[in-house]
Design a protein around this motif. Structure first.
Motif, PDB file in Angstrom:
ATOM      1  N   GLY A  74       0.822  -1.201   0.000  1.00 34.66           N
ATOM      2  CA  GLY A  74       0.000   0.000   0.000  1.00 34.66           C
ATOM      3  C   GLY A  74       0.856   1.252   0.000  1.00 34.66           C
ATOM      4  N   VAL A 165      -3.315   0.568  -3.633  1.00 33.04           N
ATOM      5  CA  VAL A 165      -3.094  -0.806  -3.191  1.00 33.04           C
ATOM      6  C   VAL A 165      -2.729  -1.678  -4.385  1.00 33.04           C
ATOM      7  CG1 VAL A 165      -4.075  -2.777  -1.971  1.00 33.04           C
ATOM      8  CG2 VAL A 165      -4.808  -0.460  -1.377  1.00 33.04           C
ATOM      9  N   GLN A 166      -1.680  -2.461  -4.222  1.00 32.74           N
ATOM     10  CA  GLN A 166      -1.263  -3.395  -5.264  1.00 32.74           C
ATOM     11  C   GLN A 166      -1.006  -4.760  -4.642  1.00 32.74           C
ATOM     12  OE1 GLN A 166      -0.963  -3.189  -8.625  1.00 32.74           O
ATOM     13  NE2 GLN A 166      -0.382  -5.341  -8.625  1.00 32.74           N
ATOM     14  N   ALA A 181       1.686   0.347  -7.274  1.00 33.53           N
ATOM     15  CA  ALA A 181       1.096   0.896  -6.052  1.00 33.53           C
ATOM     16  C   ALA A 181       1.116   2.420  -6.085  1.00 33.53           C
ATOM     17  CB  ALA A 181       1.849   0.374  -4.829  1.00 33.53           C
TER      18      ALA A 181
END
Length: 200
Positions: A74, A165-166, A181
């Motif tokens: 994040g 978020v990734q 992200a």
């Protein structure tokens, strides 16, 4: 074997020299460890810096590959931080940064990682969770920061942030993960519609 006084004196000197050398080596190793820790720590907030994040992320992705785990990275960016500095001064800005760092540290698990990676940007590695779980937890972190009020010099400064978020797994490239992200965070900042989730 018998030693005369000269022999005993020589042995004593050798032992004393060896003890002193060992002490110097121990002190040198402690200094090296201290400097290594400084190189990966943000001086203002006491949390890892960008270099520390990259190191932790590399270890996390390696562990994810070994154990077939997933997690999320994040990115968190404080909103209107330049305005805070311009209106209230850089000392007020530093106070806001420390508040954000503490808020993040207090609401993550001991196994997770929070880092300050740029002026007003933070990153959080949430380990061993699904994309949906990670998104939910990042939204919770966002709420904790967005409820924040910093009092400085008689001024009341509200704190707000945007998040990106990734999701990742053991096959994710760290550079691509960071870039994704970061892009998701800027998307959130532009749309103001909550976290923008992309899956690995």
């Amino acid at each position: 074997m018998k030693f005369d006084s000269t022999g005993w004196q020589l042995i004593t000197e050798v032992l004393s020299y060896a003890a002193a050398a060992e002490q110097r080596m121990s002190e040198q190793q402690e200094r090296i460890s201290f400097l290594e820790q400084l190189s990966v720590t943000d001086e203002l907030t006491g949390i890892p810096n960008r270099r520390g994040l990259r190191s932790a992320l590399g270890q996390t992705l390696s562990a994810a590959a070994r154990h077939k785990e997933t997690g999320v990275l994040g990115f968190i960016d404080l909103d209107d931080f330049k305005h805070i500095n311009d209106v209230h001064g850089h000392m007020a800005g530093d106070t806001v940064l420390r508040f954000a760092a503490n808020a993040l540290k207090q609401h993550i698990r001991p196994s997770d990682v929070v880092a300050r990676i740029a002026g007003d940007e933070f990153a959080v590695i949430l380990k061993r969770c699904t994309a949906a779980q990670g998104l939910k937890r990042l939204r919770t972190l966002q709420k904790h920061i967005n409820k924040g009020i910093v009092n400085y010099g008689g001024a009341t400064i509200p704190v707000k942030c945007s998040i990106g978020v990734q999701a990742f797994d053991g096959t994710t490239d760290p550079a691509e993960l960071i870039e994704a992200a970061d892009q998701a965070m800027y998307h959130d900042k532009q749309t103001r519609r909550g976290a923008h989730l992309r899956t690995a």
